[in-house]
Design an enzyme around this catalytic site. Structure first.
Site, short mmCIF file in Angstrom:
data_model
loop_
_atom_site.label_atom_id
_atom_site.label_comp_id
_atom_site.label_asym_id
_atom_site.label_seq_id
_atom_site.Cartn_x
_atom_site.Cartn_y
_atom_site.Cartn_z
N GLN A 1 34.71 -30.12 97.32
CA GLN A 1 36.06 -30.61 97.61
C GLN A 1 36.98 -30.57 96.40
O GLN A 1 38.12 -31.01 96.46
CB GLN A 1 36.02 -32.00 98.24
CG GLN A 1 35.60 -33.14 97.31
CD GLN A 1 35.41 -34.44 98.09
OE1 GLN A 1 34.43 -34.62 98.78
NE2 GLN A 1 36.36 -35.35 97.98
N HIS B 1 36.32 -49.91 96.62
CA HIS B 1 35.01 -49.55 97.19
C HIS B 1 34.28 -50.80 97.68
O HIS B 1 33.63 -50.79 98.73
CB HIS B 1 34.12 -48.87 96.13
CG HIS B 1 34.63 -47.54 95.65
ND1 HIS B 1 35.19 -47.37 94.41
CD2 HIS B 1 34.65 -46.33 96.25
CE1 HIS B 1 35.53 -46.10 94.26
NE2 HIS B 1 35.22 -45.45 95.36
O1 PAF Z 1 36.89 -40.33 99.60
C1 PAF Z 1 35.92 -39.91 98.93
O2 PAF Z 1 35.44 -40.56 98.00
C2 PAF Z 1 35.34 -38.55 99.30
O3 PAF Z 1 36.31 -37.67 99.72
C3 PAF Z 1 34.19 -38.65 100.34
C4 PAF Z 1 34.72 -39.18 101.68
C5 PAF Z 1 33.10 -39.55 99.83
C6 PAF Z 1 33.60 -37.27 100.61
O4 PAF Z 1 33.07 -36.72 99.46
#
Ligand code: PAF
Length: 286
Positions: free
Chosen positions: A61, A37
Protein backbone atom coordinates in the site's frame (compact mmCIF):
# COMPACT_ATOMS: atom_id res chain seq x y z
CA UNK A 1 -1.98 -11.70 25.38
CA UNK A 2 -0.64 -14.08 22.77
CA UNK A 3 1.78 -12.67 20.20
CA UNK A 4 1.82 -14.88 17.12
CA UNK A 5 3.35 -14.64 13.66
CA UNK A 6 2.35 -18.05 12.30
CA UNK A 7 -0.76 -18.08 10.10
CA UNK A 8 -1.39 -21.77 10.88
CA UNK A 9 -1.23 -21.35 14.68
CA UNK A 10 -3.32 -18.19 14.51
CA UNK A 11 -6.03 -19.93 12.48
CA UNK A 12 -6.06 -22.86 14.94
CA UNK A 13 -6.44 -20.56 17.93
CA UNK A 14 -9.23 -18.48 16.38
CA UNK A 15 -10.91 -21.69 15.18
CA UNK A 16 -10.97 -22.96 18.80
CA UNK A 17 -12.47 -19.70 20.03
CA UNK A 18 -15.14 -19.75 17.36
CA UNK A 19 -16.05 -23.39 18.09
CA UNK A 20 -16.66 -22.47 21.72
CA UNK A 21 -19.02 -19.72 20.52
CA UNK A 22 -16.80 -16.66 20.99
CA UNK A 23 -17.26 -13.72 18.63
CA UNK A 24 -14.06 -12.25 17.25
CA UNK A 25 -13.37 -8.52 16.82
CA UNK A 26 -10.44 -7.48 14.65
CA UNK A 27 -8.48 -4.24 14.58
CA UNK A 28 -6.19 -4.22 11.52
CA UNK A 29 -3.16 -1.96 12.16
CA UNK A 30 0.32 -1.10 10.97
CA UNK A 31 1.53 -0.56 14.54
CA UNK A 32 3.13 2.37 16.38
CA UNK A 33 0.09 2.67 18.60
CA UNK A 34 -1.40 5.91 19.87
CA UNK A 35 -4.67 6.65 21.63
CA UNK A 36 -6.53 6.31 18.31
CA UNK A 37 -5.51 2.66 17.96
CA UNK A 38 -6.31 2.05 21.63
CA UNK A 39 -9.83 3.40 21.08
CA UNK A 40 -10.31 0.95 18.19
CA UNK A 41 -9.17 -1.90 20.45
CA UNK A 42 -11.63 -0.77 23.14
CA UNK A 43 -14.41 -0.70 20.55
CA UNK A 44 -13.56 -4.24 19.42
CA UNK A 45 -13.63 -5.33 23.07
CA UNK A 46 -17.11 -3.82 23.43
CA UNK A 47 -18.38 -5.74 20.39
CA UNK A 48 -16.73 -9.14 20.71
CA UNK A 49 -15.57 -11.81 23.15
CA UNK A 50 -12.07 -12.04 21.66
CA UNK A 51 -10.04 -9.10 20.40
CA UNK A 52 -7.50 -9.78 17.68
CA UNK A 53 -5.16 -7.03 16.49
CA UNK A 54 -3.12 -7.50 13.34
CA UNK A 55 0.18 -5.62 13.18
CA UNK A 56 1.56 -5.64 9.68
CA UNK A 57 3.26 -2.79 7.84
CA UNK A 58 1.86 -3.66 4.45
CA UNK A 59 4.41 -2.98 1.68
CA UNK A 60 1.89 -3.08 -1.17
CA UNK A 61 0.00 0.00 0.00
CA UNK A 62 3.09 2.23 -0.13
CA UNK A 63 4.16 3.87 -3.40
CA UNK A 64 7.80 3.56 -4.53
CA UNK A 65 8.69 7.02 -3.18
CA UNK A 66 6.69 6.63 0.05
CA UNK A 67 7.82 5.87 3.58
CA UNK A 68 7.55 2.05 3.84
CA UNK A 69 11.15 1.51 4.97
CA UNK A 70 11.08 4.32 7.53
CA UNK A 71 7.47 3.85 8.68
CA UNK A 72 7.67 4.09 12.52
CA UNK A 73 7.89 0.69 14.21
CA UNK A 74 7.95 -0.24 17.91
CA UNK A 75 6.94 -3.85 18.47
CA UNK A 76 7.75 -3.90 22.20
CA UNK A 77 5.85 -0.68 22.88
CA UNK A 78 2.93 -1.90 20.76
CA UNK A 79 2.81 -5.22 22.68
CA UNK A 80 2.65 -3.30 25.98
CA UNK A 81 -0.13 -1.02 24.75
CA UNK A 82 -2.19 -3.85 23.22
CA UNK A 83 -1.77 -5.96 26.37
CA UNK A 84 -2.94 -3.03 28.51
CA UNK A 85 -6.13 -2.82 26.39
CA UNK A 86 -6.93 -6.47 27.04
CA UNK A 87 -6.17 -7.66 23.49
CA UNK A 88 -6.26 -11.47 23.29
CA UNK A 89 -4.07 -11.99 20.25
CA UNK A 90 -1.57 -9.79 18.44
CA UNK A 91 -1.01 -11.25 14.99
CA UNK A 92 2.23 -9.98 13.48
CA UNK A 93 3.15 -11.99 10.39
CA UNK A 94 6.30 -11.61 8.30
CA UNK A 95 5.92 -10.03 4.85
CA UNK A 96 6.76 -13.27 3.04
CA UNK A 97 4.06 -15.15 4.96
CA UNK A 98 1.41 -12.73 3.67
CA UNK A 99 2.83 -12.33 0.16
CA UNK A 100 4.23 -15.56 -1.26
CA UNK A 101 6.68 -15.49 -4.18
CA UNK A 102 4.06 -17.10 -6.44
CA UNK A 103 1.25 -14.68 -5.54
CA UNK A 104 -0.77 -13.43 -8.51
CA UNK A 105 -3.96 -12.23 -6.87
CA UNK A 106 -4.85 -8.66 -6.10
CA UNK A 107 -8.15 -7.34 -4.81
CA UNK A 108 -9.26 -4.01 -6.16
CA UNK A 109 -12.36 -1.92 -5.53
CA UNK A 110 -13.38 0.25 -8.53
CA UNK A 111 -14.13 3.98 -8.71
CA UNK A 112 -14.40 4.45 -4.96
CA UNK A 113 -10.63 3.82 -4.75
CA UNK A 114 -9.66 6.21 -7.49
CA UNK A 115 -10.47 9.74 -6.33
CA UNK A 116 -9.23 11.67 -3.27
CA UNK A 117 -6.27 9.77 -1.74
CA UNK A 118 -6.44 7.23 -4.57
CA UNK A 119 -5.62 9.98 -7.08
CA UNK A 120 -2.54 11.12 -5.17
CA UNK A 121 -1.46 7.59 -4.19
CA UNK A 122 -2.08 5.33 -7.20
CA UNK A 123 -2.25 1.66 -6.16
CA UNK A 124 -2.59 2.49 -2.47
CA UNK A 125 -6.12 1.17 -2.02
CA UNK A 126 -5.35 -1.92 -4.11
CA UNK A 127 -2.67 -2.71 -1.51
CA UNK A 128 -5.08 -2.02 1.33
CA UNK A 129 -7.93 -4.13 -0.07
CA UNK A 130 -5.60 -6.98 -0.97
CA UNK A 131 -4.10 -7.18 2.51
CA UNK A 132 -7.42 -6.61 4.29
CA UNK A 133 -8.96 -9.49 2.30
CA UNK A 134 -6.04 -11.73 3.27
CA UNK A 135 -6.38 -10.69 6.93
CA UNK A 136 -10.14 -11.36 6.90
CA UNK A 137 -9.51 -14.81 5.40
CA UNK A 138 -6.85 -15.68 7.95
CA UNK A 139 -8.51 -14.18 11.03
CA UNK A 140 -12.18 -14.81 10.23
CA UNK A 141 -13.52 -11.92 12.35
CA UNK A 142 -17.18 -11.19 13.08
CA UNK A 143 -16.35 -7.48 13.35
CA UNK A 144 -13.50 -5.34 12.04
CA UNK A 145 -13.00 -1.83 13.42
CA UNK A 146 -11.51 0.96 11.30
CA UNK A 147 -10.93 4.61 12.19
CA UNK A 148 -12.89 7.35 10.41
CA UNK A 149 -9.74 9.41 9.93
CA UNK A 150 -9.08 7.27 6.84
CA UNK A 151 -12.63 7.89 5.69
CA UNK A 152 -12.03 6.74 2.12
CA UNK A 153 -10.38 3.55 3.37
CA UNK A 154 -13.43 2.86 5.55
CA UNK A 155 -15.79 3.39 2.57
CA UNK A 156 -13.64 1.24 0.28
CA UNK A 157 -13.45 -1.61 2.82
CA UNK A 158 -17.24 -1.48 3.33
CA UNK A 159 -17.67 -1.75 -0.46
CA UNK A 160 -15.18 -4.65 -0.62
CA UNK A 161 -17.07 -6.57 2.08
CA UNK A 162 -20.45 -5.96 0.44
CA UNK A 163 -19.23 -6.86 -3.07
CA UNK A 164 -17.45 -10.07 -2.02
CA UNK A 165 -20.16 -11.10 0.48
CA UNK A 166 -17.55 -11.36 3.21
CA UNK A 167 -19.12 -12.41 6.54
CA UNK A 168 -17.69 -9.56 8.60
CA UNK A 169 -19.31 -6.42 9.91
CA UNK A 170 -17.25 -3.27 9.34
CA UNK A 171 -17.47 -0.78 12.19
CA UNK A 172 -16.25 2.81 11.83
CA UNK A 173 -14.89 4.62 14.88
CA UNK A 174 -14.74 8.44 15.26
CA UNK A 175 -11.34 10.06 14.86
CA UNK A 176 -9.38 10.47 18.07
CA UNK A 177 -7.71 13.87 18.35
CA UNK A 178 -4.93 15.53 20.30
CA UNK A 179 -6.11 18.18 22.77
CA UNK A 180 -5.75 20.93 20.16
CA UNK A 181 -7.70 18.93 17.55
CA UNK A 182 -4.92 17.42 15.42
CA UNK A 183 -6.06 13.95 14.31
CA UNK A 184 -3.87 11.28 15.87
CA UNK A 185 -1.63 9.54 13.35
CA UNK A 186 1.48 7.40 13.59
CA UNK A 187 3.05 9.80 11.08
CA UNK A 188 2.69 12.79 13.46
CA UNK A 189 6.05 11.76 14.98
CA UNK A 190 7.75 12.93 11.80
CA UNK A 191 6.59 16.54 12.37
CA UNK A 192 9.10 19.12 13.56
CA UNK A 193 7.90 21.63 16.16
CA UNK A 194 7.05 24.22 13.47
CA UNK A 195 5.37 21.61 11.28
CA UNK A 196 3.34 20.33 14.23
CA UNK A 197 2.02 23.86 14.81
CA UNK A 198 1.32 24.36 11.09
CA UNK A 199 -0.38 20.94 10.78
CA UNK A 200 -3.31 22.15 12.84
CA UNK A 201 -4.53 24.25 9.90
CA UNK A 202 -6.21 21.18 8.37
CA UNK A 203 -8.47 20.65 11.36
CA UNK A 204 -9.12 24.39 11.64
CA UNK A 205 -10.11 24.50 7.96
CA UNK A 206 -12.46 21.52 8.36
CA UNK A 207 -14.01 23.03 11.47
CA UNK A 208 -14.48 26.44 9.80
CA UNK A 209 -16.21 24.82 6.83
CA UNK A 210 -18.43 22.77 9.12
CA UNK A 211 -19.40 25.90 11.06
CA UNK A 212 -20.03 27.93 7.88
CA UNK A 213 -22.27 25.18 6.46
CA UNK A 214 -24.27 24.99 9.66
CA UNK A 215 -24.47 28.78 10.03
CA UNK A 216 -25.90 28.99 6.49
CA UNK A 217 -28.40 26.21 7.23
CA UNK A 218 -26.65 24.23 4.43
CA UNK A 219 -27.82 26.89 1.92
CA UNK A 220 -24.30 27.54 0.64
CA UNK A 221 -22.61 26.20 -2.50
CA UNK A 222 -19.96 23.53 -1.89
CA UNK A 223 -17.56 25.52 -4.11
CA UNK A 224 -17.67 28.39 -1.66
CA UNK A 225 -16.92 26.08 1.28
CA UNK A 226 -14.06 24.39 -0.60
CA UNK A 227 -12.55 27.80 -1.33
CA UNK A 228 -12.68 28.83 2.35
CA UNK A 229 -10.78 25.70 3.41
CA UNK A 230 -8.25 25.74 0.57
CA UNK A 231 -7.42 29.40 1.23
CA UNK A 232 -6.83 28.72 4.92
CA UNK A 233 -4.39 25.91 4.12
CA UNK A 234 -2.70 27.88 1.33
CA UNK A 235 -2.05 30.69 3.81
CA UNK A 236 0.08 28.36 5.93
CA UNK A 237 3.59 28.47 4.38
CA UNK A 238 4.62 25.00 5.58
CA UNK A 239 1.50 23.31 4.16
CA UNK A 240 0.23 22.61 0.66
CA UNK A 241 -3.23 21.28 -0.19
CA UNK A 242 -3.49 17.96 -2.00
CA UNK A 243 -7.28 18.02 -1.99
CA UNK A 244 -9.95 19.70 0.10
CA UNK A 245 -13.53 19.09 -0.86
CA UNK A 246 -17.09 18.22 0.09
CA UNK A 247 -18.27 14.67 -0.58
CA UNK A 248 -21.33 12.54 -0.07
CA UNK A 249 -20.47 10.03 2.66
CA UNK A 250 -21.27 6.73 0.90
CA UNK A 251 -20.44 7.33 -2.77
CA UNK A 252 -17.56 9.74 -1.93
CA UNK A 253 -18.79 11.80 -4.90
CA UNK A 254 -18.06 15.52 -4.82
CA UNK A 255 -21.14 17.65 -4.20
CA UNK A 256 -22.20 21.02 -5.64
CA UNK A 257 -24.85 21.51 -3.00
CA UNK A 258 -24.36 20.45 0.60
CA UNK A 259 -26.63 18.67 3.02
CA UNK A 260 -26.39 16.80 6.29
CA UNK A 261 -25.13 13.60 4.56
CA UNK A 262 -21.99 15.38 3.41
CA UNK A 263 -18.48 15.37 4.77
CA UNK A 264 -15.65 17.82 4.33
CA UNK A 265 -12.43 15.96 3.69
CA UNK A 266 -8.87 17.00 3.01
CA UNK A 267 -5.28 15.92 2.53
CA UNK A 268 -2.22 18.11 2.66
CA UNK A 269 1.53 17.94 2.65
CA UNK A 270 3.32 19.40 5.68
CA UNK A 271 6.97 20.25 5.04
CA UNK A 272 8.69 17.81 2.71
CA UNK A 273 8.06 14.54 4.56
CA UNK A 274 4.57 14.36 6.03
CA UNK A 275 1.21 13.94 4.36
CA UNK A 276 -1.83 14.30 6.62
CA UNK A 277 -5.50 13.52 6.06
CA UNK A 278 -8.59 14.40 8.05
CA UNK A 279 -12.35 14.89 7.66
CA UNK A 280 -15.50 15.98 9.50
CA UNK A 281 -19.20 15.33 9.03
CA UNK A 282 -20.91 18.59 8.11
CA UNK A 283 -23.76 17.81 10.46
CA UNK A 284 -22.80 17.21 14.09
CA UNK A 285 -25.18 15.72 16.60
CA UNK A 286 -24.15 18.07 19.42
O1 PAF B 1 -5.20 1.83 8.28
C1 PAF B 1 -4.19 1.10 8.33
O2 PAF B 1 -3.43 1.12 9.29
C2 PAF B 1 -3.90 0.18 7.14
O3 PAF B 1 -4.27 0.76 5.95
C3 PAF B 1 -4.55 -1.22 7.31
C4 PAF B 1 -6.08 -1.12 7.32
C5 PAF B 1 -4.07 -1.86 8.57
C6 PAF B 1 -4.17 -2.11 6.12
O4 PAF B 1 -2.80 -2.28 6.05
Amino acid sequence: MIVESSIRKTREMIGRWRRQGDRVGLVPTMGFYHAGHCALMDKARELADRVVVSLFVNPTQFGPSEDFTVYPRDLDGDCDKARARGVDLLFCPEVDAIYGPEDQTIVEVGPLSQGLCGAGRPGHFRGVTTVVTKLFNILDPDYAVFGEKDFQQLAVVKRLVADLHLPVQIVGHPTVREEDGLAMSSRNVYLSEDERRAALVLYRALLTVQQEAQRAGFEIPAAELREIGRKMIAAEPLCSVEYFTIIEEVSLQERDRVDSGCRVIGAMQVGSRVRLIDNLALMTLS
